[in-house]
Design a protein around this motif. Sequence first.
Motif, PDB file in Angstrom:
ATOM      1  N   GLY A  94      -3.109  -1.936  -5.561  1.00 15.05           N
ATOM      2  CA  GLY A  94      -3.945  -0.910  -6.142  1.00 15.05           C
ATOM      3  C   GLY A  94      -3.134   0.223  -6.725  1.00 15.05           C
ATOM      4  O   GLY A  94      -2.145   0.660  -6.133  1.00 15.05           O
ATOM      5  N   SER A  95      -3.577   0.694  -7.881  1.00 17.55           N
ATOM      6  CA  SER A  95      -2.933   1.844  -8.504  1.00 17.55           C
ATOM      7  C   SER A  95      -3.242   3.098  -7.687  1.00 17.55           C
ATOM      8  O   SER A  95      -4.380   3.301  -7.265  1.00 17.55           O
ATOM      9  CB  SER A  95      -3.462   2.010  -9.929  1.00 17.55           C
ATOM     10  OG  SER A  95      -3.162   3.296 -10.421  1.00 17.55           O
ATOM     11  N   THR A  96      -2.252   3.937  -7.500  1.00 17.17           N
ATOM     12  CA  THR A  96      -2.485   5.174  -6.749  1.00 17.17           C
ATOM     13  C   THR A  96      -3.120   6.253  -7.624  1.00 17.17           C
ATOM     14  O   THR A  96      -3.501   7.303  -7.131  1.00 17.17           O
ATOM     15  CB  THR A  96      -1.161   5.699  -6.165  1.00 17.17           C
ATOM     16  OG1 THR A  96      -0.201   5.812  -7.224  1.00 17.17           O
ATOM     17  CG2 THR A  96      -0.627   4.760  -5.110  1.00 17.17           C
ATOM     18  N   ASN A  97      -3.236   5.987  -8.928  1.00 18.66           N
ATOM     19  CA  ASN A  97      -3.877   6.957  -9.821  1.00 18.66           C
ATOM     20  C   ASN A  97      -5.392   6.778  -9.842  1.00 18.66           C
ATOM     21  O   ASN A  97      -6.148   7.716  -9.642  1.00 18.66           O
ATOM     22  CB  ASN A  97      -3.346   6.802 -11.255  1.00 18.66           C
ATOM     23  CG  ASN A  97      -1.888   7.156 -11.350  1.00 18.66           C
ATOM     24  OD1 ASN A  97      -1.418   8.020 -10.623  1.00 18.66           O
ATOM     25  ND2 ASN A  97      -1.174   6.486 -12.234  1.00 18.66           N
ATOM     26  N   ASP A  98      -5.806   5.565 -10.122  1.00 17.41           N
ATOM     27  CA  ASP A  98      -7.238   5.318 -10.295  1.00 17.41           C
ATOM     28  C   ASP A  98      -7.742   4.194  -9.404  1.00 17.41           C
ATOM     29  O   ASP A  98      -8.904   3.818  -9.499  1.00 17.41           O
ATOM     30  CB  ASP A  98      -7.537   4.976 -11.762  1.00 17.41           C
ATOM     31  CG  ASP A  98      -6.607   3.898 -12.308  1.00 17.41           C
ATOM     32  OD1 ASP A  98      -6.294   3.944 -13.506  1.00 17.41           O
ATOM     33  OD2 ASP A  98      -6.171   3.030 -11.528  1.00 17.41           O
ATOM     34  N   TYR A  99      -6.864   3.658  -8.556  1.00 20.38           N
ATOM     35  CA  TYR A  99      -7.222   2.661  -7.554  1.00 20.38           C
ATOM     36  C   TYR A  99      -7.623   1.317  -8.129  1.00 20.38           C
ATOM     37  O   TYR A  99      -8.056   0.452  -7.394  1.00 20.38           O
ATOM     38  CB  TYR A  99      -8.331   3.168  -6.627  1.00 20.38           C
ATOM     39  CG  TYR A  99      -8.023   4.516  -6.019  1.00 20.38           C
ATOM     40  CD1 TYR A  99      -8.934   5.566  -6.111  1.00 20.38           C
ATOM     41  CD2 TYR A  99      -6.824   4.748  -5.363  1.00 20.38           C
ATOM     42  CE1 TYR A  99      -8.645   6.799  -5.559  1.00 20.38           C
ATOM     43  CE2 TYR A  99      -6.528   5.973  -4.817  1.00 20.38           C
ATOM     44  CZ  TYR A  99      -7.448   6.999  -4.917  1.00 20.38           C
ATOM     45  OH  TYR A  99      -7.171   8.221  -4.364  1.00 20.38           O
ATOM     46  N   LYS A 100      -7.490   1.094  -9.447  1.00 24.65           N
ATOM     47  CA  LYS A 100      -7.856  -0.213  -9.965  1.00 24.65           C
ATOM     48  C   LYS A 100      -6.934  -1.260  -9.359  1.00 24.65           C
ATOM     49  O   LYS A 100      -5.757  -1.013  -9.115  1.00 24.65           O
ATOM     50  CB  LYS A 100      -7.777  -0.242 -11.483  1.00 24.65           C
ATOM     51  CG  LYS A 100      -6.402  -0.103 -12.059  1.00 24.65           C
ATOM     52  CD  LYS A 100      -6.467  -0.110 -13.582  1.00 24.65           C
ATOM     53  CE  LYS A 100      -5.064   0.040 -14.156  1.00 24.65           C
ATOM     54  NZ  LYS A 100      -5.098   0.180 -15.624  1.00 24.65           N
ATOM     55  N   LEU A 101      -7.495  -2.442  -9.105  1.00 23.50           N
ATOM     56  CA  LEU A 101      -6.767  -3.482  -8.413  1.00 23.50           C
ATOM     57  C   LEU A 101      -6.249  -4.547  -9.373  1.00 23.50           C
ATOM     58  O   LEU A 101      -6.952  -4.948 -10.308  1.00 23.50           O
ATOM     59  CB  LEU A 101      -7.669  -4.162  -7.380  1.00 23.50           C
ATOM     60  CG  LEU A 101      -8.185  -3.281  -6.239  1.00 23.50           C
ATOM     61  CD1 LEU A 101      -9.155  -4.053  -5.367  1.00 23.50           C
ATOM     62  CD2 LEU A 101      -7.037  -2.749  -5.418  1.00 23.50           C
ATOM     63  N   SER A 102      -5.037  -5.001  -9.103  1.00 23.87           N
ATOM     64  CA  SER A 102      -4.481  -6.175  -9.760  1.00 23.87           C
ATOM     65  C   SER A 102      -4.364  -7.261  -8.702  1.00 23.87           C
ATOM     66  O   SER A 102      -3.746  -7.043  -7.655  1.00 23.87           O
ATOM     67  CB  SER A 102      -3.107  -5.875 -10.355  1.00 23.87           C
ATOM     68  OG  SER A 102      -3.208  -4.913 -11.380  1.00 23.87           O
ATOM     69  N   PHE A 103      -4.955  -8.390  -8.992  1.00 27.51           N
ATOM     70  CA  PHE A 103      -5.025  -9.476  -8.022  1.00 27.51           C
ATOM     71  C   PHE A 103      -4.019 -10.566  -8.323  1.00 27.51           C
ATOM     72  O   PHE A 103      -3.672 -10.831  -9.475  1.00 27.51           O
ATOM     73  CB  PHE A 103      -6.419 -10.115  -8.037  1.00 27.51           C
ATOM     74  CG  PHE A 103      -7.487  -9.287  -7.397  1.00 27.51           C
ATOM     75  CD1 PHE A 103      -8.196  -8.350  -8.125  1.00 27.51           C
ATOM     76  CD2 PHE A 103      -7.786  -9.456  -6.051  1.00 27.51           C
ATOM     77  CE1 PHE A 103      -9.189  -7.593  -7.532  1.00 27.51           C
ATOM     78  CE2 PHE A 103      -8.787  -8.707  -5.448  1.00 27.51           C
ATOM     79  CZ  PHE A 103      -9.483  -7.775  -6.185  1.00 27.51           C
ATOM     80  N   GLY A 104      -3.585 -11.241  -7.249  1.00 31.51           N
ATOM     81  CA  GLY A 104      -2.854 -12.467  -7.414  1.00 31.51           C
ATOM     82  C   GLY A 104      -3.819 -13.591  -7.783  1.00 31.51           C
ATOM     83  O   GLY A 104      -5.035 -13.397  -7.823  1.00 31.51           O
ATOM     84  N   ALA A 105      -3.237 -14.764  -8.023  1.00 35.64           N
ATOM     85  CA  ALA A 105      -4.047 -15.911  -8.454  1.00 35.64           C
ATOM     86  C   ALA A 105      -4.839 -16.526  -7.311  1.00 35.64           C
ATOM     87  O   ALA A 105      -5.731 -17.347  -7.543  1.00 35.64           O
ATOM     88  CB  ALA A 105      -3.150 -16.957  -9.092  1.00 35.64           C
ATOM     89  N   GLY A 106      -4.520 -16.132  -6.098  1.00 32.29           N
ATOM     90  CA  GLY A 106      -5.266 -16.635  -4.954  1.00 32.29           C
ATOM     91  C   GLY A 106      -4.615 -17.841  -4.312  1.00 32.29           C
ATOM     92  O   GLY A 106      -3.906 -18.617  -4.973  1.00 32.29           O
TER      93      GLY A 106
END
Lengths: 113, 110
Positions: A94-106
């Motif tokens: 998660g970004s510490t600026n806006d908390y948007k998440l980047s996910f792995g492929a699972g």
Amino acid sequence: AQSVTQPDIHITVSEGASLELRCNYSYGATPYLFWYVQSPGQGLQLLLKYFSGDTLVQGIKGFEAEFKRSQSSFNLRKPSVHWSDAAEYFCAVGSTNDYKLSFGAGTTVTVRA
Amino acid sequence: DSGVTQTPKHLITATGQRVTLRCSPRSGDLSVYWYQQSLDQGLQFLIQYYNGEERAKGNILERFSAQQFPDLHSELNLSSLELGDSALYFCASSWGDTQYFGPGTRLTVL
């Protein structure tokens, strides 16, 4: 840019055996790290999270994860797997600026009897 | 149950059409996020709203738009739909740094 790599697409484990799912992240600062689980046809459920402090974090359903800054890793573990743990597991940063998440492929976990 | 609700659960439509997906956040959460989950792209962040204002944008196509209303529910509008837009669309909400996800809306474009 933030990114996550989950090297294992599929893991099969016997019921009662231990489980470890790998996660490597890329982020410029101290990351917010998460593990989510998705059962078939369901949404994403938060298992645990790491923001700071103790590098070993405990989550729900008996899961734990360890943050290792030197290895840029946040691996998920469970000592004894139950059949109900069969699901897809996602690591996210998660970004510490806006908390948007980047996910792995699972990683899909199959539990055999 | 995360407390985040999404409607409809399933949506089947044709290419070229327009659809609206709805999300109600958990009580008290000011932030709403939209994500798309597809087989080829995985889980991708689309857009975030905070208390009615757009806060962050990800890989969202120009054909897609979103808004958050005064009661904090959010809608994702998808227009000129293409076959490749078929996916599971998730909404998540948060008060701070932890997001809680809804059950998703499965969109099928035929």
